[in-house]
Design a protein around this motif. Structure first.
Motif, mmCIF file in Angstrom:
data_model
loop_
_atom_site.group_PDB
_atom_site.id
_atom_site.type_symbol
_atom_site.label_atom_id
_atom_site.label_comp_id
_atom_site.label_asym_id
_atom_site.label_seq_id
_atom_site.Cartn_x
_atom_site.Cartn_y
_atom_site.Cartn_z
ATOM 1 N N ALA A 342 0.788 -1.188 -0.080
ATOM 2 C CA ALA A 342 -0.046 0.259 0.217
ATOM 3 C C ALA A 342 0.823 1.334 0.076
ATOM 4 N N PHE A 343 2.153 1.124 0.726
ATOM 5 C CA PHE A 343 2.930 2.322 0.727
ATOM 6 C C PHE A 343 3.544 2.812 -0.518
ATOM 7 N N VAL A 344 3.858 1.554 -1.406
ATOM 8 C CA VAL A 344 4.492 1.937 -2.785
ATOM 9 C C VAL A 344 3.225 2.159 -3.583
ATOM 10 N N CYS A 345 2.505 1.682 -3.539
ATOM 11 C CA CYS A 345 1.124 2.158 -4.658
ATOM 12 C C CYS A 345 0.707 3.617 -4.185
ATOM 13 N N ILE A 380 3.820 11.830 -0.266
ATOM 14 C CA ILE A 380 3.374 11.535 1.104
ATOM 15 C C ILE A 380 2.223 11.613 1.562
ATOM 16 N N ALA A 381 1.299 12.259 0.990
ATOM 17 C CA ALA A 381 -0.145 12.155 1.205
ATOM 18 C C ALA A 381 -0.581 10.892 0.637
ATOM 19 N N VAL A 385 -2.644 7.915 2.902
ATOM 20 C CA VAL A 385 -4.025 7.276 2.726
ATOM 21 C C VAL A 385 -4.087 5.967 2.233
ATOM 22 N N PHE A 386 -3.082 5.445 1.652
ATOM 23 C CA PHE A 386 -2.892 4.068 1.371
ATOM 24 C C PHE A 386 -2.804 3.264 2.604
ATOM 25 N N ILE A 387 -1.803 3.251 3.301
ATOM 26 C CA ILE A 387 -1.452 2.792 4.247
ATOM 27 C C ILE A 387 -2.609 2.755 5.506
ATOM 28 N N LEU A 388 -3.470 3.882 5.665
ATOM 29 C CA LEU A 388 -4.664 3.635 6.396
ATOM 30 C C LEU A 388 -5.824 2.878 5.559
ATOM 31 N N LEU A 389 -5.747 2.926 4.425
ATOM 32 C CA LEU A 389 -6.855 1.997 3.582
ATOM 33 C C LEU A 389 -6.427 0.425 3.929
ATOM 34 N N CYS A 393 -9.533 -0.831 5.705
ATOM 35 C CA CYS A 393 -10.077 -1.240 4.745
ATOM 36 C C CYS A 393 -9.291 -1.989 3.603
ATOM 37 N N PRO A 394 -8.862 -3.206 3.725
ATOM 38 C CA PRO A 394 -7.923 -3.890 2.921
ATOM 39 C C PRO A 394 -8.513 -4.221 1.413
ATOM 40 N N ILE A 395 -9.611 -4.609 1.586
ATOM 41 C CA ILE A 395 -10.133 -4.965 0.273
ATOM 42 C C ILE A 395 -10.126 -3.888 -0.671
ATOM 43 N N VAL A 396 -10.794 -2.839 -0.261
ATOM 44 C CA VAL A 396 -10.674 -1.378 -1.119
ATOM 45 C C VAL A 396 -9.412 -0.988 -1.399
ATOM 46 N N CYS A 397 -8.386 -1.151 -0.476
ATOM 47 C CA CYS A 397 -6.854 -0.885 -0.922
ATOM 48 C C CYS A 397 -6.334 -1.777 -1.882
ATOM 49 N N ILE A 398 -6.575 -3.218 -1.941
ATOM 50 C CA ILE A 398 -6.067 -3.969 -2.968
ATOM 51 C C ILE A 398 -7.007 -3.627 -4.138
ATOM 52 N N ILE A 399 -8.022 -3.422 -4.239
ATOM 53 C CA ILE A 399 -8.839 -3.141 -5.590
ATOM 54 C C ILE A 399 -8.237 -1.753 -6.057
ATOM 55 N N VAL A 400 -7.751 -0.758 -5.323
ATOM 56 C CA VAL A 400 -7.215 0.462 -5.995
ATOM 57 C C VAL A 400 -5.722 0.269 -6.446
ATOM 58 N N CYS A 401 -5.057 -0.566 -5.623
ATOM 59 C CA CYS A 401 -3.821 -0.935 -6.313
ATOM 60 C C CYS A 401 -3.903 -1.807 -7.531
ATOM 61 N N ASN A 402 -4.903 -2.563 -7.432
ATOM 62 C CA ASN A 402 -5.090 -3.214 -8.711
ATOM 63 C C ASN A 402 -5.400 -2.244 -10.031
ATOM 64 N N ILE A 403 -6.233 -1.300 -9.703
ATOM 65 C CA ILE A 403 -6.521 -0.260 -10.678
ATOM 66 C C ILE A 403 -5.337 0.486 -11.193
#
Length: 585
Positions: A342-345, A380-381, A385-389, A393-403
């Protein structure tokens, strides 16, 4: 036994990646023409102190069977050091009754030469450079000068004959001192190449040669092979664009063409590649056409500093090998936790989002520290945001990373097709479709180590082979530092380096996915089952079973042993096979 397999696997990956580094580096260094000979221009102010110019004669004869609007004489000759060569055009009056004009061109390799109407260099009567040409309407003489006192210069001498309706290239120019200058003006900037073509004029048979009638201009270009600075390749690619027919057949058209009298084209600089450009002038009313003198640049200084022609040096390639090894293991094992991904994405999304916001606000061209500061804040922002996701909310984080992975994939595809990446409706739709397709498969939703690792592996292999697959993203970022770069054309041509990188990526990815399935390595990148938020869902046995064998996945989830035998008597505590669903039958 399993540990031995893992050690063999890791050792094989390391050997494969080191081989890629050595092969990619050797391939680049062994390209023909990596000449480090020092070249320098001669100061004409000290010509008086040099010995007397050498002299010789070269004759160009107009043939009886003329190839109209095409090459009628081509030869490669050597201009001796500090010499003058008399170029004589003959038989124009006898065989060239239907010829409107003759365009005599000189294309020099490495050093500049001078082409003049006079025996001595007079202002307004000569042109200097590596790609020059002058026009003759009848039999006459031109003079080629090599003012370098120490080096012979190899040149290609070309004679093209055009009919009486062909426009005169550079016939209405205000860029050069010679009245008719059929050459183009090339400016090499930090990130772009600007090519300006002076307006052409109508044929001599028409009275109003520079009147209101507008000609149509088409710009063509070719990219030479990467890291090839050889003389033979140089002449071969110039010949591919030297005439109207050859430019149409071999060149790539610049789709930013227009009918403006003054033609300016902007191209993205390609480190380590030479490029050839030409402009065609077309008279749609009188059905005439002609081609300017092709112009060439290497985008670097291969004869004085060949190291600057390599975008990825050895230290960067070693980093690429390390990144490749890490993400090969990530694809197979999936050892990176979701917050790391999530950090990298988040950093990537933050950077690209900041780039688009700055472009939308029209702040391109600010001072570099200000742009870098904005990009750092955006990164940084995005990371926060992605670390909090990933935590809440890991499913949303994974979907956004996939996008995001879909975005990187689509940008490479669009760049390979058009050479320019613009955020259009089609681009956004393709990105969303790819991201949602990835997220619709449990294989990518729960084992996103594969998709994440494959994306990182793609760019790691790109660095190892010093390929150009990263230009689809880099093109957008560097547009902030160079005004007008967003309108520059990038060549999407795939060279040997790109093909080798893509082939290696496909082979390595296939091997890693095979090992992931066969080695039964546990996927520790799973959605936490104790999360009870609405945007999350629990992992079931079938989700993980999709990744490996059913028995292994079931054991990883339920931590219950698999029954592999029948109960032998009533004294044993095992359940009867009919009532125990875990019994293997």
């Amino acid at each position: 036994m399993q540990e031995f397999k893992n050690l063999c696997f890791v050792g094989g990956l390391i050997v494969s990646c080191l081989w890629m580094l050595v092969a990619g580096h050797s391939f680049s260094k062994n390209m023909p023409g990596n000449d480090t000979t020092t070249g320098y221009p001669v100061n004409l102010a000290v010509v008086e102190d040099l010995p007397e110019l050498g002299f010789r004669v070269v004759q160009l004869t107009v043939p009886k069977k003329i190839k109209m609007n095409d090459i009628n004489d081509y030869r490669e000759i050597v201009l001796p050091a500090y010499s003058r060569t008399n170029i004589q055009l003959t038989n124009m009056s006898r065989n060239g009754k239907d010829v409107g004009f003759s365009l005599i061109q000189l294309h020099a390799y490495e050093y500049d030469v001078t082409l003049s109407y006079t025996k001595t260099v007079i202002k307004g009567q000569h042109l200097s450079g590596t790609n020059v040409g002058l026009i003759l309407y009848e039999d006459g003489d031109l003079y080629a000068f090599n003012f370098n006192p120490h080096e012979n210069v190899m040149v290609a001498l070309v004679m093209l004959l055009y009919n009486k309706t062909a426009p005169i290239p550079g016939g209405c120019n205000l860029e050069f001192p010679v009245e008719i200058s059929p050459i183009m003006n090339l400016t090499l900037r930090d990130t772009t190449i600007e090519v300006v073509t002076p307006p052409a004029g109508l044929a001599r048979r028409y009275s109003d040669q520079c009147g209101k009638l507008k000609l149509v201009y088409e710009s063509y270009y070719l990219s030479m092979p990467s890291y090839d600075f050889s003389q033979r390749t140089y002449f071969a690619y110039i010949i591919k664009l030297i005439s109207y027919a050859s430019a149409k057949a071999s060149g790539r058209i610049n789709n930013l063409s227009s009918t403006d009298p003054s033609i300016k084209r902007v191209y993205n600089l390609q480190v380590g590649r030479g490029m050839v450009f030409v402009t065609l002038a077309i008279d749609p009313v009188n059905l005439g056409f002609s081609a300017y003198v092709p112009i060439h640049t290497y985008s670097c200084s291969p004869f004085t500093n060949v190291a600057e022609c390599y975008e990825f040096n050895v230290p960067l390639r070693i980093v690429g090998v390390i990144v490749t090894i890490i993400f090969l293991a990530e694809i197979v094992i999936g050892f990176l936790p979701l917050p790391c991904k999530a950090f990298v994405c988040g950093v990537i999304v933050g950077l690209l989002g900041t780039v688009k916001v700055l472009e939308y606000c029209n702040v391109v061209g600010m001072n570099n520290p200000e742009i870098i500061g904005c990009l750092v804040l955006g990164a940084i922002a995005g990371a926060i945001v992605f670390i909090l996701l990933s935590v809440f909310c890991p499913i949303v984080c994974i979907i956004v990373c996939n996008i995001m992975s879909g975005y990187l994939l689509v940008s490479v595809i669009f760049f390979a097709i058009s050479g320019h990446v613009s955020i259009s409706i089609a681009f956004v739709v393709c990105t969303a479709v790819f991201g949602l397709i990835f997220s619709s498969f449990q294989f990518f939703l729960y084992a996103n180590a594969i998709l994440f690792g494959a994306t990182a592996l793609f760019y790691g292999v790109n660095v190892v082979f010093s390929a150009r697959m990263h230009y689809s993203v880099w093109h957008q970022v560097r547009g902030l530092f160079a005004p007008g770069n967003d309108h520059a054309l990038s060549d999407p041509t795939l060279d040997t380096n790109e093909l080798m990188a893509i082939a290696s990526f496909c082979i390595l990815l296939t091997i890693c996915i095979y090992l992931r399935v066969r080695c039964k390595l546990c996927e520790n990148q799973v959605v936490r089952s104790n999360m009870d938020l609405s945007c999350c869902r629990r992992v079931s046995a079938s989700n993980v079973a999709f990744l490996t064998d059913d028995s292994f996945a079931y054991e990883a989830v339920s931590n219950a042993p698999t029954i592999d035998r029948q109960a032998s008597s009533d004294d044993e505590v095992f359940e009867p096979s009919d009532s125990n669903p875990r019994t293997v039958k």
